[in-house]
Write a protein that holds these residues in place. Sequence first.
Motif, mmCIF file in Angstrom:
data_model
loop_
_atom_site.group_PDB
_atom_site.id
_atom_site.type_symbol
_atom_site.label_atom_id
_atom_site.label_comp_id
_atom_site.label_asym_id
_atom_site.label_seq_id
_atom_site.Cartn_x
_atom_site.Cartn_y
_atom_site.Cartn_z
ATOM 1 N N ASN A 23 0.834 -1.202 0.000
ATOM 2 C CA ASN A 23 0.000 0.000 0.000
ATOM 3 C C ASN A 23 0.869 1.252 0.000
ATOM 4 N N LYS A 24 0.861 2.013 -1.103
ATOM 5 C CA LYS A 24 1.816 3.095 -1.319
ATOM 6 C C LYS A 24 1.740 4.199 -0.276
ATOM 7 N N ARG A 25 0.583 4.462 0.304
ATOM 8 C CA ARG A 25 0.467 5.532 1.292
ATOM 9 C C ARG A 25 0.652 5.041 2.719
ATOM 10 N N SER A 26 0.979 3.795 2.864
ATOM 11 C CA SER A 26 1.171 3.213 4.193
ATOM 12 C C SER A 26 2.553 3.533 4.738
ATOM 13 N N LYS A 27 2.637 3.688 6.053
ATOM 14 C CA LYS A 27 3.941 3.963 6.669
ATOM 15 C C LYS A 27 4.847 2.750 6.628
ATOM 16 N N THR A 28 4.294 1.576 6.388
ATOM 17 C CA THR A 28 5.107 0.360 6.291
ATOM 18 C C THR A 28 5.195 -0.141 4.850
ATOM 19 N N TYR A 29 4.977 0.732 3.870
ATOM 20 C CA TYR A 29 5.032 0.353 2.449
ATOM 21 C C TYR A 29 6.362 -0.325 2.115
ATOM 22 N N LYS A 30 6.272 -1.477 1.501
ATOM 23 C CA LYS A 30 7.390 -2.320 1.083
ATOM 24 C C LYS A 30 8.100 -3.005 2.244
ATOM 25 N N LYS A 31 7.619 -2.777 3.477
ATOM 26 C CA LYS A 31 8.212 -3.457 4.616
ATOM 27 C C LYS A 31 7.564 -4.823 4.821
ATOM 28 N N THR A 32 8.285 -5.701 5.511
ATOM 29 C CA THR A 32 7.800 -7.057 5.751
ATOM 30 C C THR A 32 7.347 -7.204 7.190
ATOM 31 N N GLY A 33 6.281 -7.952 7.393
ATOM 32 C CA GLY A 33 5.763 -8.205 8.730
ATOM 33 C C GLY A 33 4.833 -9.396 8.711
ATOM 34 N N TYR A 34 4.021 -9.505 9.759
ATOM 35 C CA TYR A 34 3.136 -10.659 9.908
ATOM 36 C C TYR A 34 1.711 -10.196 10.166
ATOM 37 N N ILE A 35 0.751 -10.901 9.577
ATOM 38 C CA ILE A 35 -0.660 -10.647 9.833
ATOM 39 C C ILE A 35 -1.341 -11.971 10.143
ATOM 40 N N THR A 36 -2.512 -11.880 10.724
ATOM 41 C CA THR A 36 -3.233 -13.091 11.099
ATOM 42 C C THR A 36 -3.568 -13.945 9.876
ATOM 43 N N GLY A 37 -3.558 -15.251 10.092
ATOM 44 C CA GLY A 37 -3.926 -16.181 9.027
ATOM 45 C C GLY A 37 -5.363 -16.646 9.127
ATOM 46 N N VAL A 38 -6.113 -16.106 10.099
ATOM 47 C CA VAL A 38 -7.525 -16.488 10.212
ATOM 48 C C VAL A 38 -8.248 -16.069 8.938
ATOM 49 N N ARG A 39 -8.916 -17.014 8.312
ATOM 50 C CA ARG A 39 -9.445 -16.816 6.969
ATOM 51 C C ARG A 39 -10.441 -15.669 6.863
ATOM 52 N N SER A 40 -11.204 -15.415 7.915
ATOM 53 C CA SER A 40 -12.228 -14.373 7.847
ATOM 54 C C SER A 40 -11.633 -12.966 7.784
ATOM 55 N N TYR A 41 -10.307 -12.829 8.014
ATOM 56 C CA TYR A 41 -9.669 -11.515 8.012
ATOM 57 C C TYR A 41 -9.097 -11.128 6.646
ATOM 58 N N SER A 42 -8.928 -12.068 5.744
ATOM 59 C CA SER A 42 -8.327 -11.749 4.451
ATOM 60 C C SER A 42 -8.880 -12.660 3.367
ATOM 61 N N SER A 43 -8.615 -12.282 2.118
ATOM 62 C CA SER A 43 -9.057 -13.077 0.978
ATOM 63 C C SER A 43 -8.090 -12.856 -0.172
ATOM 64 N N ASN A 44 -8.066 -13.789 -1.122
ATOM 65 C CA ASN A 44 -7.249 -13.607 -2.315
ATOM 66 C C ASN A 44 -7.646 -12.326 -3.027
ATOM 67 N N LEU A 45 -6.659 -11.544 -3.445
ATOM 68 C CA LEU A 45 -6.948 -10.311 -4.174
ATOM 69 C C LEU A 45 -7.512 -10.624 -5.557
ATOM 70 N N TYR A 46 -7.093 -11.753 -6.124
ATOM 71 C CA TYR A 46 -7.534 -12.134 -7.466
ATOM 72 C C TYR A 46 -8.503 -13.309 -7.403
ATOM 73 N N TYR A 47 -9.496 -13.266 -8.268
ATOM 74 C CA TYR A 47 -10.392 -14.412 -8.387
ATOM 75 C C TYR A 47 -9.601 -15.647 -8.826
#
Length: 651
Positions: A558-582
């Motif tokens: 996300n270009k306007r994010s303060k962590t743009y291009k940085k690496t980190g960890y997010i939850t893997g619980v499925r209800s929190y994310s989805s594939n960006l592409y069909y």
Amino acid sequence: MTSYNSKIKRGIMVGLFSTVVLLSGAGLTNLSSKANAETAAPGSTVTVPKEDTSAAAPIGDGQIGVKNTHSATVGGTTYDTLQEAVAATDEANNEITINGTMPDTGTIHIGKKVQLVGGEKATIKAAVFLNDGAQGSTISNIHFDNTGSTAKQIQLWIACPDISVSNNTFELNPGNVSGQYNSVWLTGDADNIKITNNKFTIASPTNTNSWTGINVVGGGINNKLDNIEIINNKLMCPGGTGPSGNRNLVVAIGNVPKDSGNYGIGALKIEKNTVNDYSLKSTISNVHAIIVGNIESLQVTENVLGGYVGLRTLNYKGEQNTSGSLTFARNTVNAANGLILGEKANPREALEVSENTVAPGTDLVKPNADTASIIFKFDDGVNKDIVRVVPKTDNYVEVPDAQRKGYQFGGWYNKKGKVVVNGNQLSLNQFATSKIADTIDEVLTASWVPGMTVPPIDHAPEVSAPTSPTTPTVPTNPTPETEKPTTPQNKVPGNATKVGATIYLTKGAYMYKSADFTNSNRLNKFTKQSRTKRPVFKVVGHTFSKTGSFRYKVTDQNKRSKTYKKTGYITGVRSYSSNLYYTSMPKSKQVRVISSKGISQYKNANLTGRQSHVDKNKTLRVKKMITGNATRYQLTNGNYISANKQLVIWK
């Protein structure tokens, strides 16, 4: 246990859209009693009557020999009526300053950009209609008076985009009349609307219809209202000695037919508003602060809500889609109920209820028969709770972080004792009742203990003390980002997005330094957004926390994010994310363009050789999917488009 328990195309003509109102939610029938408020559905068809569109003539002090005490000024020239002043404006000189009570009657049609500003005692009794050409107009510091037998059913009607309504007062007291009344009505092409710092006063209805401050009428599949902000407004509800029709600050219904997969309203933010009810006891009040349905992304945050219910969801007669995501957070609830989930109206993507303050005796959440509510209370006597409301078909819920300065967390307890939490997942099976139809409605309280030794819990009346004291280990510093799963039995879920692919967040979430999530480990907070604006991440790895919870190792895209291009960890619980592409074809073999800028068709599958541009809301027929980390759809004309969910949606 305590129960916590609408866009019409520009052919809009006054008086010719009753069918839209039928589904708007604004024609809600009498929901004033507590029982009716929980079970009744919108009922009556409301028809907006034809207004007198002829040029208004001066009345009262406009008579010969009587000094005018009103004026509408444009560039130093004074006009007797607002309609004349509107006609006199042009692109270079479009500010109208009014003073006193304008004599206009009927409806004032505005089809050009104006800056309508109130001066001394500026009052409008006519209806104002902003239609094609009025894009970018502002309305400020005006008193809209809708009292007596000549009252209009809509005071300010907006059917074009980019309108600002601020610092006005709206008085709605039409007397002993029939019909539905609204101060502000949004429909047609009313995108990018800001309604801020206004005061709405609505008398007790004299009929069983709904009287509403702001009515957002979605236009179904073809014309979705989007990006509406309702911020820092006040609704005053004086008078009334008995139950009647509803009074609402906001009614917002999208009006998209059931099973279409679409929404009639996109992003709607309702923030820092105040609803005061002075009429009746809240248990039988006819004040329903916010009523919603079929909204893609709704945020209700930091409001002060009085009356019978703060927020109520509905699905009009079960004939339209439910809402997508809903956030109800950091509100002060003085109503009898905070959130009532209507029948067949559960948000289908995400529901967050967190950090709300509720009055004594208030039910924060009243779930329906298809949902389970788990209330996490963080400290005895502090009513800032997090509530998870999930479908009963789910068998687990994610527990929130529990931290308190100077204390160790001793676990979650209910009346029976400590509950079992596996990592950050709480199994619902341990709360299952003997009847499937019963609502799982658990109140869990965090135990807090000073120092390093966990003594028996004696400060939380809803919990039982542990049977034997335990000594927790001293917390260690988070491990670096290269942390690997600690046990070989940890398996990546079968539905996890593969490494190299891209995901977007469907709920608000944090990105952390490591796979072990703590407050001090947080790198960035990402709030829940509408579909086209959701935060995007590239998956660069799979890992687990020390307790076995699955995590995505990601790079912020996300270009306007303060962590743009940085690496980190997010939850893997499925209800929190989805594939960006069909990853599959739509059953209808059709997609609709949802990007506000439209999309391009290309000659090649790698999206080179641009052929043509496709505008928003256009429907395309697809015949084939091209697989990969970034999938493509081949159209029936042979061209290719991206299968990015932020650009297109299945029909």
